[in-house]
Write a protein that holds these residues in place. Structure first.
Motif, short mmCIF file in Angstrom:
data_model
loop_
_atom_site.label_atom_id
_atom_site.label_comp_id
_atom_site.label_asym_id
_atom_site.label_seq_id
_atom_site.Cartn_x
_atom_site.Cartn_y
_atom_site.Cartn_z
N UNK A 31 6.88 -1.40 2.89
CA UNK A 31 7.19 -0.08 3.43
C UNK A 31 6.40 0.98 2.68
N UNK A 32 5.53 1.69 3.41
CA UNK A 32 4.75 2.76 2.81
C UNK A 32 3.51 2.32 2.08
N UNK A 33 3.26 1.01 2.01
CA UNK A 33 2.08 0.49 1.33
C UNK A 33 1.46 -0.61 2.16
N UNK A 34 0.26 -1.00 1.79
CA UNK A 34 -0.41 -2.13 2.44
C UNK A 34 -0.83 -3.12 1.37
N UNK A 35 -1.07 -4.34 1.79
CA UNK A 35 -1.46 -5.38 0.85
C UNK A 35 -2.74 -5.00 0.12
N UNK A 36 -2.80 -5.35 -1.17
CA UNK A 36 -3.96 -5.02 -1.99
C UNK A 36 -3.91 -3.65 -2.61
N UNK A 37 -3.04 -2.77 -2.10
CA UNK A 37 -2.93 -1.42 -2.64
C UNK A 37 -2.30 -1.46 -4.03
N UNK A 38 -2.75 -0.57 -4.92
CA UNK A 38 -2.24 -0.53 -6.28
C UNK A 38 -1.06 0.44 -6.39
N UNK A 39 -0.06 0.02 -7.16
CA UNK A 39 1.09 0.89 -7.43
C UNK A 39 1.29 0.91 -8.94
#
Length: 731
Positions: free
Chosen positions: A127-135
């Motif tokens: 939710x609110x992010x996509x795969x590979x995205x950094x948090x």
């Protein structure tokens, strides 16, 4: 002497080379002297090397997520075995696996269930992010888990065209129906006014073939669906002024709907004639409970104080957050003064109570009041909550394996019988004094402590609690006689007789958002099959607007269809674009597929795993691990109904239908028949089998002629790729 013919002259020594000195040494000696590097240059080179090393170290440590946050895993790298709707095992990504992968990275997680065409439990997305995205390290990531097909909670009130794309990906049939509204200014035509299942609820396992119904506001005369949520007195007055015979009935509602219309019989949106009878249901809270249980002597005198222990006030469907639902069907007798009751012939625990059993809230048998002044029934208290239990559970007990009705004359009896824990519910209307109920020791202490650690229950909505036998170590108790009187059943409320009140088993679970079954506030019971189809454009020729009916008919008569037209029509249950006769190249076997989706053997041998004629439906999202969207698949995934399952339990009991999938006593090897699973392969389809990007065995190979559309009958496991000799071509 000049060199002989064919010989190469020896290389000349460098100038200045002395006799007996090697040529290479002489060359070095002859080379000009190199300049010595200056100190600033050396420092610069060292600095540059240091920068390169530092950059490389930074890159490597960033990549290994030592700094710069954590990347969200690609779900394709996380797989687990799960059983799909067609009983096949496949490599799928479960939400719990993604959650574990995130926790391994040091991230916090939350799980949010969303409706989709994927099987329950399958990972849907972040939710609110996509795969590979950094948090940032330590962040909380919400993992979306499929709850299977269903109706999103925010559907009601939306323009129907805004929800089409949502429902077309649910993997079940979707039916759009006209529902009459009277005031299109406040409820514009084309808005969604009702659904089945209700908004926020999933499609039941045994209703996947039935699918989803969406009620679309349509201007018309009759009992408008827009009466829902309006003041009960005004609606009653308006309908009576139009010549209708109106009866009012109380039903529990959320805080916002107290005193307002919550439903009707016939259902809101129905066509009516002057003089017709209408029952209106209006919302009440805890303050109206005792009145709902009272006998109405007449419209003039109002209610007496005699509570008979039965009422239809809790009728409806109650569901918990996990998707489990309890439905109390109420059938009023037709008497204008009757408040109804709730039939309960079969318990949630499977006990057969018989045709005349109902749910009761106290032992008001052959007497007007709920037991005596010593009784502990919640209905007679002041909290506003009350119990529901099968009437027969007040008097029955077990002699061995035989259930005995202690209120009947004759039959089997025993002095030392046994009480069993049976179905028992606690209803908590909006506005009830839940705090007093907790402080009075009604709930088990440990259960109450556990509930306090969970999310608080929403007291603005009516809810009920189901006493769960799985939470108890002991679910039976001895029944003994003393001085001609049996001891009290410890699994029922204290009735003022027999053993003391302290012997009564405490309630488990205690109320929390996880344990509560909330009332589903659905606008009446619609006769969905009888409502006319709404003109909603879903991309199929079957559902174009009324102005396009001629074009739709012409489209169906056309000999050629685009893949999108085929996919859309079949998804709506119209198999016309692919109907026909399909045969093996050898002509050893032929089948027919009609426009309704019914598949039958026409000639020769039956296809592999085929046992009987069956009606097919289309699934979407079945191969989403291979294709990014259903439209990317070069085929339609067709399947028979779950009712085609046949199996045996490990103890030898024969089961069928969804029971085979739900039983914990059935292993895969004991499923003897599964729904047929043919693929309709589009003309010109291609498969890159070797790279593993298809649902076929990567090591399989063979010639495949895709110049014509065909059917390919899938097996249960490890399917080889289709070949010219194994598919059924459209004739």
């Amino acid at each position: 002497m000049p060199p002989a013919e064919g010989e190469n002259p020896a290389p000349a020594a460098p100038a200045g080379a002395a006799a007996g000195v090697p040529a290479d040494a002489a060359a070095v000696a002859a080379a000009p002297a190199r300049k010595k590097l200056s100190k600033p240059v050396v420092i610069g080179i060292v600095a540059l090397v240091a920068v390169i090393v530092a950059g490389l170290a930074a890159f490597l440590t960033y990549r290994s997520e030592v700094w710069g946050g954590k990347s969200l895993p690609d779900p394709a790298s996380i797989t687990s075995q799960a059983s799909g709707k067609n009983g096949k095992k496949g490599s799928v990504v479960k939400a719990k696996d993604v959650t574990e992968a995130l926790k391994a990275k040091g991230l916090k997680t939350k799980t949010e269930k969303v409706f989709s065409g994927s099987d329950a439990g399958v990972f849907v997305g972040y939710k609110g992010f996509s795969q590979g995205e950094r948090v940032d390290a330590g962040s909380t990531v919400t993992v979306q888990e499929s709850a299977g097909p269903g109706v999103p909670a925010d559907t009601i009130g939306k323009d129907v065209n805004k929800v089409v794309s949502t429902f077309e990906n649910m993997g079940v049939p979707v039916h759009y129906k006209q529902v009459i509204v009277n005031d299109t200014k406040n409820t514009p035509a084309g808005r969604v006014v009702a659904t089945y299942p209700a908004a926020g609820q999933g499609v039941a396992k045994d209703e996947l073939d039935k699918g989803i119904f969406v009620g679309v506001a349509t201007k018309g005369d009759g009992l408008g669906a827009d009466i829902i949520g309006k003041d009960k007195d005004k609606v009653e007055s308006d309908l009576e002024s139009q010549g209708y015979d109106v009866t009012m009935r109380p039903r529990f509602s959320s805080k916002k709907n107290v005193g307002k219309i919550t439903g009707s019989d016939p259902a809101p949106g129905s066509a009516m004639s002057e003089g017709d009878e209408i029952t209106l249901y209006y919302g009440i809270d805890a303050k109206g409970v005792k009145e709902a249980y009272s006998i109405h002597n007449s419209p003039e005198t109002g209610a007496s104080t005699n509570m008979l222990g039965v009422s239809g006030v809790a009728s409806g469907t109650w569901c918990n957050n996990a998707g489990d639902c309890i439905t109390f069907d109420n059938k009023d007798s037709g008497d204008d003064l009757d408040t109804g009751s709730i039939p309960y012939p079969t318990g949630k625990d499977g006990t057969e109570y018989g045709e005349y059993s109902t749910l009761i809230s106290c032992d008001a048998i052959q007497q007007p009041y709920c037991s005596n002044s010593k009784a502990g029934y919640l209905l007679t208290g002041d909290t506003g909550a009350f119990e529901l239990m099968p009437g027969q559970s007040l008097t029955n007990y077990w002699c061995g394996s035989t259930r005995v009705d202690g209120n009947s004359v004759g039959g089997t009896t025993c002095d030392d019988g046994e009480y069993h824990m049976q179905d028992y519910f606690v209803v908590v209307p909006e506005g009830a004094d839940l705090k007093s109920l907790e402080n009075d020791g009604f709930f088990d202490k440990d259960a109450l402590a556990a509930a306090k650690k969970q999310k608080s229950v929403d007291t603005d909505r009516p809810f009920l609690l189901y006493r769960d036998p799985k939470l108890y170590d002991k679910t039976t108790a001895a029944r003994s006689m003393s001085n001609g009187m049996a001891n009290s059943n410890p699994f029922l409320p204290y009735n003022g007789y027999g053993s003391g009140k302290d012997k009564i088993v405490k309630m488990k679970p205690a109320p929390s958002d996880d344990t509560a079954y909330y009332l589903v506030e659905q606008a009446g019971s619609y006769d969905w099959d009888d409502l006319p189809d709404a003109n909603v454009d879903t991309g199929s020729s079957k559902t174009k607007s009324s102005g396009d009916k001629t074009d739709a008919k012409q489209s169906k008569k056309s000999k050629t269809y685009s893949e999108d037209e085929i996919r859309s029509a079949v998804d709506d249950g119209d198999f016309t674009p692919i109907a026909g006769t399909y045969c093996l190249k050898s002509d050893d076997s032929c089948v027919t597929l009609d426009k309704s989706g019914t598949l039958k053997v026409k000639d020769g041998e039956s296809p592999d795993l085929y046992s009987h004629a069956t009606k097919l439906t289309m699934r979407t999202g079945s191969w989403d691990r291979y294709y990014s969207s259903p439209e990317d698949a070069p085929f339609l995934d067709l399947t028979g109904p779950d009712s085609d399952y046949q199996c045996k339990t490990m103890s030898g009991e024969s089961l069928s239908g969804s029971d085979c999938l739900d039983s914990m006593d059935v292993i895969e090897a004991n499923i003897t028949q599964r729904p047929l699973n043919p693929l309709y392969i589009f003309k010109g389809a291609t498969f890159d089998v070797a790279d593993g990007g298809t649902p076929f065995n990567a090591s399989s190979e063979g010639d495949f002629d895709s110049s014509k559309p065909c059917l390919y009958f899938m097996g249960y496991h490890m399917n080889n790729a289709p070949t010219t000799d194994t598919v059924y071509y459209l004739q």
